[in-house]
Scaffold this motif. Structure first.
Motif, mmCIF file in Angstrom:
data_model
loop_
_atom_site.group_PDB
_atom_site.id
_atom_site.type_symbol
_atom_site.label_atom_id
_atom_site.label_comp_id
_atom_site.label_asym_id
_atom_site.label_seq_id
_atom_site.Cartn_x
_atom_site.Cartn_y
_atom_site.Cartn_z
ATOM 1 N N ARG A 3 33.545 31.270 34.171
ATOM 2 C CA ARG A 3 34.050 32.270 35.289
ATOM 3 C C ARG A 3 35.378 32.798 35.037
ATOM 4 N N ILE A 4 35.661 33.980 35.653
ATOM 5 C CA ILE A 4 36.970 34.628 35.590
ATOM 6 C C ILE A 4 37.227 35.184 36.991
ATOM 7 N N GLY A 5 38.323 35.514 37.411
ATOM 8 C CA GLY A 5 38.574 36.217 38.749
ATOM 9 C C GLY A 5 40.149 36.560 39.100
ATOM 10 N N SER A 8 27.541 39.205 47.085
ATOM 11 C CA SER A 8 27.249 39.090 45.720
ATOM 12 C C SER A 8 26.287 40.102 45.085
ATOM 13 N N ALA A 9 26.310 40.101 43.757
ATOM 14 C CA ALA A 9 25.270 40.882 43.100
ATOM 15 C C ALA A 9 25.204 40.379 41.904
ATOM 16 N N PHE A 10 24.119 40.606 41.079
ATOM 17 C CA PHE A 10 24.055 40.369 39.723
ATOM 18 C C PHE A 10 23.525 41.514 38.892
ATOM 19 N N LEU A 23 37.823 37.385 44.117
ATOM 20 C CA LEU A 23 36.906 38.130 43.079
ATOM 21 C C LEU A 23 36.565 36.957 42.153
ATOM 22 N N GLU A 24 34.985 36.728 42.125
ATOM 23 C CA GLU A 24 34.889 35.830 40.994
ATOM 24 C C GLU A 24 33.557 36.575 40.357
ATOM 25 N N VAL A 25 33.991 36.507 38.907
ATOM 26 C CA VAL A 25 32.878 37.048 37.801
ATOM 27 C C VAL A 25 32.123 35.785 37.294
ATOM 28 N N GLY A 68 27.399 37.981 37.437
ATOM 29 C CA GLY A 68 27.433 37.794 38.663
ATOM 30 C C GLY A 68 28.730 38.325 39.441
ATOM 31 N N PHE A 69 28.838 39.002 40.369
ATOM 32 C CA PHE A 69 30.167 39.375 40.943
ATOM 33 C C PHE A 69 29.972 39.167 42.463
ATOM 34 N N TYR A 70 30.922 38.103 42.613
ATOM 35 C CA TYR A 70 31.178 37.480 43.910
ATOM 36 C C TYR A 70 32.520 37.801 44.718
ATOM 37 N N TRP A 71 32.316 38.630 45.835
ATOM 38 C CA TRP A 71 33.360 38.787 46.589
ATOM 39 C C TRP A 71 33.344 37.984 47.602
#
Length: 654
Positions: free
Chosen positions: A616-618, A382-384, A406-408, A393-396
């Motif tokens: 959230r979206i992904g 993840s990174a913000f 992928l969750e944003v 936030g980007f969560y792979w």
């Protein structure tokens, strides 16, 4: 936050050699920048916008070789800009430059250094100071200035200039939430090269909102009681790191980082029965477009390509000061180039950790009452990025069943406008006295370079329908899945439709499973939106790629970004993926690049003020015939602990 991990354990170990796809190091960046600075054409006050590895060439190089790069440099005094290519220095070779290609001087992205210079120019302008005084503000130091991209909304007579417009905010004390108190009706327009205020729009005096909107601990009363929650892995993490290469469970991948996209994942693969099988060659958040859907004079221009006009890399936040990750964490630093041509380090820019993910699979044999339960865990990378008021936030996530998600996460502070007493927010919501939050949207253009069992793949659209053949549907309950291969770019723009269970399958062109089907992964996009604007409007013409939820193209190293190479002050015509489609290239048996578009329609709520709980979206990629059976059958049963004893069977579900 509770975690037993000591701080000295948080750094990823160094690799013995640098891989050709690893992020650029400070020394590599500086070796090229020194040569650019020595060239007289950039003038005495050059500005820079990013340096990036040329990944297509670098991928084929040996470790520790000199690496190809490209960067943008501007001479603001000459209204000139170039994309420069070159090679980094190594222990054996000096850095060298290869080419200088002129770029329309209006179109490079805007750096944070340029943004701060705009703020200084606005606060020093006599016309702006007079307009502030008319609103009762006599100290310019109490004004925040957010320079905004102006693409598509350049005033008549100024279209050839490199421009920015500014939103203004009133801050009485340095620790206040300045984004809670917009200064309504006042819009300075600034020449980014000369740093002059070239126009001031004044739409009349409206009261400045009275509430300071702070959101720190204790700002709205005493904090609630929260019991401790510890994340403990007594044997350490379940992953291994070698430089930027990560191994976890059956997964391997490499962590990358670029100026434009921020966090990037390379060479995602899964080891099955001792064989390493490729899944994705590359994965990234390629662009973010945020249109505001409000005609308010201080909101209608808000239409941003946050990556193409600013860059995810330099906007990436350090995670060392927050509670963004818990447990056995490993962090990766990142390095970026600022607008003055200096390298800076983002400490702990990328977080790697495992999370419990509830039940992986479970069944109770109703006859023997024997139960089998497996708990799921996942690996999160993840990174913000902080883009002025918003935080993203980007969560792979990699799963034990072979899925990739992928969750944003969207949080931070709503971008608001002032509203006069007694007026109604027709195109937004009231969130505080004299504060309206406009309706707006967030579009995330994702890039997936697929490699399902090899680089040559095929895209198939799949949806459900009632069986139309009565002879096959005597009871009226038969359902079939309709499969349509997407064979060319003319059909490469697709729309999601959950009502038809629509999804896409990415198939290998070279590998079959034991049932004779091509091995494949399924791509599903859940809740996404449409653009609600008039046909032909600037907003629609500026970002035509948001008209579809998935685009497919054959791989071309020159086609890097869904919105085009330089979207800042670009002409309102097709660039990027919508322009590439005109070639109508074959997608059959190609190295595929998929461009999913995730769209959030944000109709603000008062509960999202003064700071927004995460939305959230992904998307999800899951194996669809890639394996011959459930690939997580080898996950061991968990060890029951005392608070699970009441289950009786010794199995823990929660």
């Amino acid at each position: 936050m509770n975690s037993h991990v000591p701080i000295e354990r948080l750094d990823a170990p160094a690799s013995r050699t640098r891989h050709a796809l690893d992020p650029l190091t400070p020394a590599e960046i500086e070796s090229v920048i020194a040569l650019v600075r020595a060239d007289g054409r950039i003038g005495v006050t050059p500005r820079f916008w990013g340096i990036a590895l040329d990944e297509d060439v670098a991928r084929h190089l040996p470790a520790d070789a000199s690496r190809p790069v490209r960067l943008v440099v501007m001479n603001p005094l000459a209204h000139a800009a170039w994309e420069v290519t070159g090679w980094t220095a190594t222990a054996a070779d000096a850095a060298r430059l290869h080419s200088w290609t002129p770029v329309d001087a209006k179109r490079p992205g805007v750096s944070s250094e340029e943004a701060r210079a705009v703020g200084r120019a606005v606060r020093a302008d006599a016309g702006v100071l007079a307009a502030l005084a008319a609103r009762g503000i006599t100290d310019a130091a109490q004004v925040w200035v957010d320079p905004e991209s102006i693409t598509g909304f350049e005033p008549e007579g100024l279209t050839e200039r490199r421009l920015s417009w500014a939103t203004l905010w009133y801050v009485e004390n340095p620790e206040d939430n300045g984004y809670s108190r917009p200064i309504p009706g006042l819009v300075p327009i600034v020449d980014l090269e000369t740093l002059e205020v070239v126009k001031i729009e004044d739409h009349g005096v409206t009261p400045i909102p009275p509430e300071i909107g702070n959101y720190g601990s204790g700002a709205w009363g005493p904090d609630r009681e929260v019991s401790a929650l510890d994340i403990v892995q007594p044997n350490g993490p379940g992953f291994e790191i070698d430089g930027h290469r990560v191994s976890w469970q059956n997964w391997t991948f490499r962590i990358g980082f670029t100026h434009r996209e921020g966090l990037v994942l390379h060479d995602i693969a899964y080891t099955d029965a001792g064989k390493t099988r490729s899944v994705l060659r590359r994965a990234s958040i390629n662009e973010m477009y945020v249109p505001y859907l409000d005609p308010d004079p201080t909101a209608y221009r808000k239409n941003f390509f946050d990556w193409g006009e600013y860059g995810a890399g330099p906007l990436t936040s350090s995670l060392e000061l927050g509670c963004d990750c818990l447990g056995e964490i490993r962090y990766f630093d990142a390095h970026a180039l600022n607008g003055d041509g200096e390298v800076f380090t983002i400490k702990n820019a990328i977080c790697l950790h495992e999370e419990d993910d509830s039940v992986l699979w479970r069944h109770v044999n109703g006859r023997t009452r024997n139960s089998e339960v497996r708990r799921s865990r996942k690996l999160v990378i993840s990174a913000f990025a902080t883009v002025a008021n918003y935080d993203y936030g980007f969560y792979w996530t990699l799963h034990q069943d072979g899925a990739v998600e992928l969750e944003v996460k969207l949080t931070g502070i709503l971008s608001v406008s002032g509203i006069d007493d007694g007026h109604t927010a027709h195109h937004g919501r009231m969130v505080a006295p004299n504060v309206q939050a406009p309706i707006h949207q967030h579009y995330f253009g994702v890039r997936l370079d697929t490699a399902i069992d090899g680089e040559i793949n095929r895209l198939v659209e799949v949806y459900a329908e009632s069986e139309p053949d009565d002879s096959l549907n005597p009871w009226g309950n038969a359902c079939r899945m309709v499969e349509t291969p997407i064979l060319d770019e003319a059909n490469g723009g697709r729309r999601a439709d959950p009502s038809r269970a629509l999804h896409w399958r990415v198939e290998s062109e070279s590998t079959d499973n034991r049932f004779g089907d091509r091995t494949a992964y399924r791509l599903s996009i859940g809740d996404t939106t449409n653009l609600f604007v008039k046909p032909g409007s600037i907003v629609e013409r500026k970002a035509p790629f948001v008209a579809k939820h998935l685009w497919a193209t054959p791989y071309d190293p020159a086609e890097r970004f869904i919105a085009g190479e330089f979207p800042n002050q670009a002409p309102l015509e097709a660039e990027g993926v919508t322009a590439w489609q005109a070639a109508n290239r074959s997608l059959d048996g190609a190295k595929l690049v998929l461009w999913p578009v995730l769209g959030v329609h944000h109709y603000p709520r008062p509960e999202e003020w003064p700071i927004m709980p995460v939305a959230r979206i992904g998307l999800r990629l899951e194996p669809d015939g890639f394996f011959d059976r459930n690939p997580s059958l080898d996950v061991p049963a968990g060890v029951p602990v005392s608070h699970c004893a009441h289950h009786g069977d010794g199995k823990c579900d929660c």
